[in-house]
Design a protein around this motif. Structure first.
Motif, PDB file in Angstrom:
ATOM      1  N   ILE A  98       0.862  -1.185   0.000  1.00 50.59           N
ATOM      2  CA  ILE A  98       0.000   0.000   0.000  1.00 50.59           C
ATOM      3  C   ILE A  98       0.895   1.231   0.000  1.00 50.59           C
ATOM      4  N   ILE A  99       0.731   2.079  -1.008  1.00 44.34           N
ATOM      5  CA  ILE A  99       1.520   3.310  -1.100  1.00 44.34           C
ATOM      6  C   ILE A  99       0.646   4.466  -0.636  1.00 44.34           C
ATOM      7  N   LYS A 100       1.028   5.039   0.467  1.00 43.19           N
ATOM      8  CA  LYS A 100       0.215   6.074   1.104  1.00 43.19           C
ATOM      9  C   LYS A 100       0.739   7.461   0.764  1.00 43.19           C
ATOM     10  N   HIS A 101      -0.156   8.321   0.332  1.00 43.98           N
ATOM     11  CA  HIS A 101       0.216   9.705   0.033  1.00 43.98           C
ATOM     12  C   HIS A 101       0.618  10.402   1.333  1.00 43.98           C
ATOM     13  N   PRO A 102       1.695  11.201   1.321  1.00 39.26           N
ATOM     14  CA  PRO A 102       2.158  11.844   2.555  1.00 39.26           C
ATOM     15  C   PRO A 102       1.147  12.796   3.184  1.00 39.26           C
ATOM     16  N   ASN A 103       0.221  13.308   2.375  1.00 37.02           N
ATOM     17  CA  ASN A 103      -0.781  14.229   2.903  1.00 37.02           C
ATOM     18  C   ASN A 103      -2.092  13.559   3.278  1.00 37.02           C
ATOM     19  N   GLU A 104      -2.167  12.253   3.107  1.00 42.60           N
ATOM     20  CA  GLU A 104      -3.370  11.527   3.496  1.00 42.60           C
ATOM     21  C   GLU A 104      -3.478  11.491   5.018  1.00 42.60           C
ATOM     22  N   THR A 105      -4.614  11.875   5.550  1.00 42.09           N
ATOM     23  CA  THR A 105      -4.806  11.909   7.002  1.00 42.09           C
ATOM     24  C   THR A 105      -4.828  10.494   7.562  1.00 42.09           C
ATOM     25  N   ASP A 106      -3.913  10.204   8.473  1.00 39.90           N
ATOM     26  CA  ASP A 106      -3.790   8.855   9.019  1.00 39.90           C
ATOM     27  C   ASP A 106      -5.096   8.345   9.601  1.00 39.90           C
ATOM     28  N   GLY A 107      -5.753   9.188  10.381  1.00 41.62           N
ATOM     29  CA  GLY A 107      -6.955   8.758  11.071  1.00 41.62           C
ATOM     30  C   GLY A 107      -8.148   8.501  10.163  1.00 41.62           C
ATOM     31  N   ARG A 206       2.964 -16.350 -12.400  1.00 40.73           N
ATOM     32  CA  ARG A 206       1.969 -16.203 -11.346  1.00 40.73           C
ATOM     33  C   ARG A 206       2.045 -14.814 -10.717  1.00 40.73           C
ATOM     34  N   LEU A 207       0.883 -14.199 -10.553  1.00 45.59           N
ATOM     35  CA  LEU A 207       0.818 -12.905  -9.884  1.00 45.59           C
ATOM     36  C   LEU A 207       1.209 -13.076  -8.424  1.00 45.59           C
ATOM     37  N   LYS A 208       2.147 -12.271  -7.959  1.00 48.69           N
ATOM     38  CA  LYS A 208       2.654 -12.437  -6.605  1.00 48.69           C
ATOM     39  C   LYS A 208       2.411 -11.220  -5.704  1.00 48.69           C
ATOM     40  N   LYS A 209       2.165 -10.080  -6.325  1.00 53.78           N
ATOM     41  CA  LYS A 209       1.988  -8.872  -5.499  1.00 53.78           C
ATOM     42  C   LYS A 209       1.033  -7.898  -6.175  1.00 53.78           C
ATOM     43  N   ILE A 210       0.232  -7.247  -5.342  1.00 54.39           N
ATOM     44  CA  ILE A 210      -0.682  -6.215  -5.813  1.00 54.39           C
ATOM     45  C   ILE A 210      -0.362  -4.908  -5.082  1.00 54.39           C
ATOM     46  N   ILE A 211      -0.400  -3.808  -5.819  1.00 50.74           N
ATOM     47  CA  ILE A 211      -0.116  -2.490  -5.245  1.00 50.74           C
ATOM     48  C   ILE A 211      -1.401  -1.669  -5.214  1.00 50.74           C
ATOM     49  N   PHE A 212      -1.642  -1.041  -4.078  1.00 49.94           N
ATOM     50  CA  PHE A 212      -2.783  -0.139  -3.925  1.00 49.94           C
ATOM     51  C   PHE A 212      -2.269   1.246  -3.539  1.00 49.94           C
ATOM     52  N   ILE A 213      -2.922   2.279  -4.037  1.00 52.12           N
ATOM     53  CA  ILE A 213      -2.578   3.652  -3.676  1.00 52.12           C
ATOM     54  C   ILE A 213      -3.594   4.157  -2.667  1.00 52.12           C
ATOM     55  N   ASP A 214      -3.095   4.652  -1.547  1.00 50.44           N
ATOM     56  CA  ASP A 214      -3.970   5.143  -0.485  1.00 50.44           C
ATOM     57  C   ASP A 214      -3.883   6.669  -0.442  1.00 50.44           C
ATOM     58  N   SER A 215      -4.876   7.310  -1.023  1.00 51.79           N
ATOM     59  CA  SER A 215      -4.906   8.778  -1.051  1.00 51.79           C
ATOM     60  C   SER A 215      -6.288   9.200  -1.521  1.00 51.79           C
ATOM     61  N   THR A 216      -6.558  10.497  -1.447  1.00 45.87           N
ATOM     62  CA  THR A 216      -7.772  10.992  -2.082  1.00 45.87           C
ATOM     63  C   THR A 216      -7.561  10.904  -3.591  1.00 45.87           C
ATOM     64  N   TRP A 217      -8.653  10.875  -4.335  1.00 39.32           N
ATOM     65  CA  TRP A 217      -8.528  10.734  -5.779  1.00 39.32           C
ATOM     66  C   TRP A 217      -7.839  11.941  -6.408  1.00 39.32           C
ATOM     67  N   ASN A 218      -7.944  13.093  -5.772  1.00 42.92           N
ATOM     68  CA  ASN A 218      -7.280  14.286  -6.297  1.00 42.92           C
ATOM     69  C   ASN A 218      -5.771  14.248  -6.055  1.00 42.92           C
ATOM     70  N   GLN A 219      -5.314  13.374  -5.169  1.00 42.53           N
ATOM     71  CA  GLN A 219      -3.886  13.293  -4.849  1.00 42.53           C
ATOM     72  C   GLN A 219      -3.172  12.182  -5.621  1.00 42.53           C
ATOM     73  N   THR A 220      -3.927  11.348  -6.315  1.00 45.48           N
ATOM     74  CA  THR A 220      -3.321  10.155  -6.906  1.00 45.48           C
ATOM     75  C   THR A 220      -2.344  10.454  -8.032  1.00 45.48           C
ATOM     76  N   ASN A 221      -2.533  11.571  -8.735  1.00 49.35           N
ATOM     77  CA  ASN A 221      -1.709  11.852  -9.907  1.00 49.35           C
ATOM     78  C   ASN A 221      -0.225  11.882  -9.579  1.00 49.35           C
ATOM     79  N   LYS A 222       0.123  12.434  -8.423  1.00 44.92           N
ATOM     80  CA  LYS A 222       1.527  12.533  -8.043  1.00 44.92           C
ATOM     81  C   LYS A 222       2.162  11.156  -7.924  1.00 44.92           C
ATOM     82  N   ILE A 223       1.386  10.181  -7.419  1.00 39.49           N
ATOM     83  CA  ILE A 223       1.920   8.833  -7.216  1.00 39.49           C
ATOM     84  C   ILE A 223       1.860   8.018  -8.498  1.00 39.49           C
ATOM     85  N   ILE A 224       0.736   8.041  -9.191  1.00 42.01           N
ATOM     86  CA  ILE A 224       0.551   7.182 -10.358  1.00 42.01           C
ATOM     87  C   ILE A 224       1.508   7.547 -11.484  1.00 42.01           C
ATOM     88  N   THR A 225       2.011   8.778 -11.514  1.00 43.24           N
ATOM     89  CA  THR A 225       2.946   9.183 -12.558  1.00 43.24           C
ATOM     90  C   THR A 225       4.398   8.934 -12.175  1.00 43.24           C
TER      91      THR A 225
END
Length: 306
Positions: A98-107, A206-225
């Motif tokens: 899970i790749i978490k955006h640095p500005n994503e609120t932990d709580g 065989r698929l061995k790993k899946i990656i998920f991005i944890d952020s608001t949808w407006n923040q995903t561009n920074k990570i997905i690129t």
């Protein structure tokens, strides 16, 4: 006249506050009785431990001593009033990053649910500190909707293409040992490409790993690129609808929270790729989510919002 109106208004406010207090007290004492809970069919472990923790209120994190409810979202552990032995654990068929955006609120993030409930198979990274995936991209996929995304049932076919091309970090790596090839699929023989992915560990596809991005949808561009995620197979979950109480306004209801995306992907993967009957093996991934969903829905009902 104005005095009487003011008195009546004060009495109405007092009665309203009393009703709200009684409603909240009732919420803390009794479980939900909603019949329209879309999560009520899940095969979950007993949530009695969460009911007890809810009644006792916030508690300390055993690691950082912060005051939390149910679990610490920075240390990824249950609080003192939620014994670890009473929290279910889930074994996953593959690893999850899970790749978490640095500005994503932990709580506000549901990513921690996955780490709490499947600790051996889930790793959370805070962007930009993420692994290099290039050498393993033939066995890794990224969950993200986009123009080139494929469905879960098509994973095998697309990973096969990666294997045919070969994946090397540099020429030296290629010269050492070539990747094992995917067995040739002949449609005339009635072979399903998904069967190859589930039964051919030795063939390197065989698929061995899946990656998920944890952020608001407006923040995903920074990570997905990020260049480290380029070239990975992208998968989209198109048929599920979110139950998340913080669903982002203006986004389609197929945009899921992180824990929902993980859960629904695994259910589809179990049926489409592993070709096995799903019997609730991953339902406990929604152990915390379903409980909180009920709390929020009850609270909204008390407040007259539904």
């Amino acid at each position: 006249m104005s005095l009487n109106s003011s008195t009546l208004l004060n009495e109405e406010n007092a009665q309203g506050a009393k009703r709200n207090t009684e409603c909240l007290e009732s919420l803390l004492q009794t479980p939900s009785s909603f019949q329209d809970n879309p999560l009520q069919q899940l095969q979950l472990a007993s949530q009695e431990v969460l009911e007890k923790a809810k009644k006792s209120g916030r508690s300390k994190c055993p690691k950082c001593n912060s005051s939390r409810m149910f679990y610490c979202y920075t240390c990824f552990v249950p609080v003192e009033t939620v014994p670890t032995k009473e929290i279910p654990t889930v074994k996953l068929p593959l690893k999850i990053d899970i790749i978490k955006h640095p500005n994503e609120t932990d709580g506000k993030s549901t990513a921690v649910h996955a780490k709490l409930l499947a600790p051996d198979d889930v790793t959370i990274y805070k962007y930009p500190c993420i692994p290099e995936y290039e050498e393993k991209r033939h066995e890794i996929a990224l969950i993200f909707p986009g123009p080139n995304s494929v469905s879960v049932k098509d994973i095998a076919l697309h990973l096969q293409k990666y294997t045919k091309k070969g994946v090397c970090a540099n020429d030296d790596d290629c010269s050492r040992e070539p990747l094992l090839k995917q067995a040739r699929i002949d449609s005339r023989e009635g072979k399903n490409p998904n069967e190859c992915i589930s039964s051919s560990k030795s063939e390197g596809t065989r698929l061995k790993k899946i990656i998920f991005i944890d952020s608001t949808w407006n923040q995903t561009n920074k990570i997905i690129t990020d260049e480290r995620l380029q070239g990975l197979l992208q998968i989209e979950l198109k048929t599920r609808k979110t139950c998340f109480w913080r669903h982002q306004k203006g986004k389609p209801d197929t945009y899921l929270s992180t824990i929902e995306a993980i859960y629904y992907f695994l259910v589809d993967y179990h049926q489409e790729i592993l070709q096995e009957t799903y019997k609730g093996q991953y339902d406990n991934l929604l152990f915390f989510f379903s409980f909180m969903y009920t709390l929020v829905k009850d609270a909204k009902c008390c407040a007259g919002k539904e």
